[in-house]
Design an enzyme around this catalytic site. Structure first.
Site, PDB file in Angstrom:
ATOM      1  N   CYS A 192     -47.362 -11.040   1.530  1.00 43.26           N
ATOM      2  CA  CYS A 192     -46.864 -12.249   0.882  1.00 43.26           C
ATOM      3  C   CYS A 192     -45.866 -11.808  -0.196  1.00 43.26           C
ATOM      4  CB  CYS A 192     -48.018 -13.045   0.281  1.00 43.26           C
ATOM      5  SG  CYS A 192     -48.718 -12.315  -1.228  1.00 43.26           S
ATOM      6  N   CYS A 204     -47.421  -9.612  -2.996  1.00 43.48           N
ATOM      7  CA  CYS A 204     -47.761  -8.250  -2.580  1.00 43.48           C
ATOM      8  C   CYS A 204     -46.512  -7.424  -2.288  1.00 43.48           C
ATOM      9  CB  CYS A 204     -48.692  -8.288  -1.367  1.00 43.48           C
ATOM     10  SG  CYS A 204     -50.306  -8.999  -1.765  1.00 43.48           S
ATOM     11  N   HIS A 251     -55.558  -9.745  -2.964  1.00 46.90           N
ATOM     12  CA  HIS A 251     -55.078  -9.345  -1.645  1.00 46.90           C
ATOM     13  C   HIS A 251     -55.165  -7.820  -1.535  1.00 46.90           C
ATOM     14  CE1 HIS A 251     -52.302 -13.135  -1.220  1.00 46.90           C
ATOM     15  NE2 HIS A 251     -53.535 -13.443  -1.574  1.00 46.90           N
ATOM     16  N   GLU A 305     -53.121  -5.659  -0.205  1.00 45.24           N
ATOM     17  CA  GLU A 305     -51.860  -4.961  -0.456  1.00 45.24           C
ATOM     18  C   GLU A 305     -51.618  -4.787  -1.961  1.00 45.24           C
ATOM     19  OE1 GLU A 305     -51.669  -7.550   3.214  1.00 45.24           O
ATOM     20  OE2 GLU A 305     -52.121  -7.918   1.104  1.00 45.24           O
TER      21      GLU A 305
END
Length: 167
Positions: free
Chosen positions: A94, A97, A64, A66
């Site tokens: 999420c 992250c 991801h 992030e």
């Protein structure tokens, strides 16, 4: 009346919205590359110092943007810089992250659409639930300042997710 009175989300500035628009561009790049449409930028001293997009298509579901930015910040910024750096993202972090953000000691998070919005869209489209709960950032890292969602970008991001998950 001031311009602020007409602002749909007074917690966000036009500068914030500009960074969020860059996140949407990165989300579009991710979708074009066969990934889920998420993009994020890391801002320090009013400048983007790092940016990334989702890269999960290769099979690593943890790639991801992030999380990538949190790792970059740890490797490249001093603790004091991380504390004032801001992460802008097309979709709310999420839990994985958000935890990385907290452990990295990063500052404010600004997101264009919330996890609740994404969850609602996916349910409407009959998409199976993710293996990780869609929790608000504050439930994972309660001390981090958070702003979002930004209504002016909702439909554009919803369309990207629709193209990704429904076709």
């Amino acid at each position: 009346m001031s311009d602020h009175d007409h602002d749909p989300n007074p917690q966000l500035t036009e500068t914030d919205r500009g960074y969020l628009r860059r996140c949407v561009e990165l989300a579009q790049e991710a979708l074009a590359a066969g990934d889920e449409p998420f993009g994020s930028v890391l801002v320090l001293d009013d400048a983007i110092v790092a940016q990334d997009r989702n890269r999960v298509a290769g099979g690593d579901r943890t790639r991801h943007p992030e999380l990538s930015l949190a790792r970059w910040a740890i490797e490249n910024l001093q603790e004091q810089q991380r504390a004032v750096a801001q992460v802008y993202t097309s979709g709310e972090h999420c839990p994985m992250c958000a935890a990385a953000h907290g452990w990295a000691g990063l500052g404010r998070i600004v997101y264009a659409t919330s996890s609740a919005q994404l969850g609602q869209w996916l349910r409407e489209w009959g998409v199976p639930a993710a293996p990780v709960a869609l929790l608000p950032i504050q439930q994972v890292v309660p001390g981090v300042p958070v702003a979002g969602p930004e209504e002016s970008l909702t439909e554009q991001i919803r369309e990207l997710h629709h193209r990704c998950h429904v076709g």
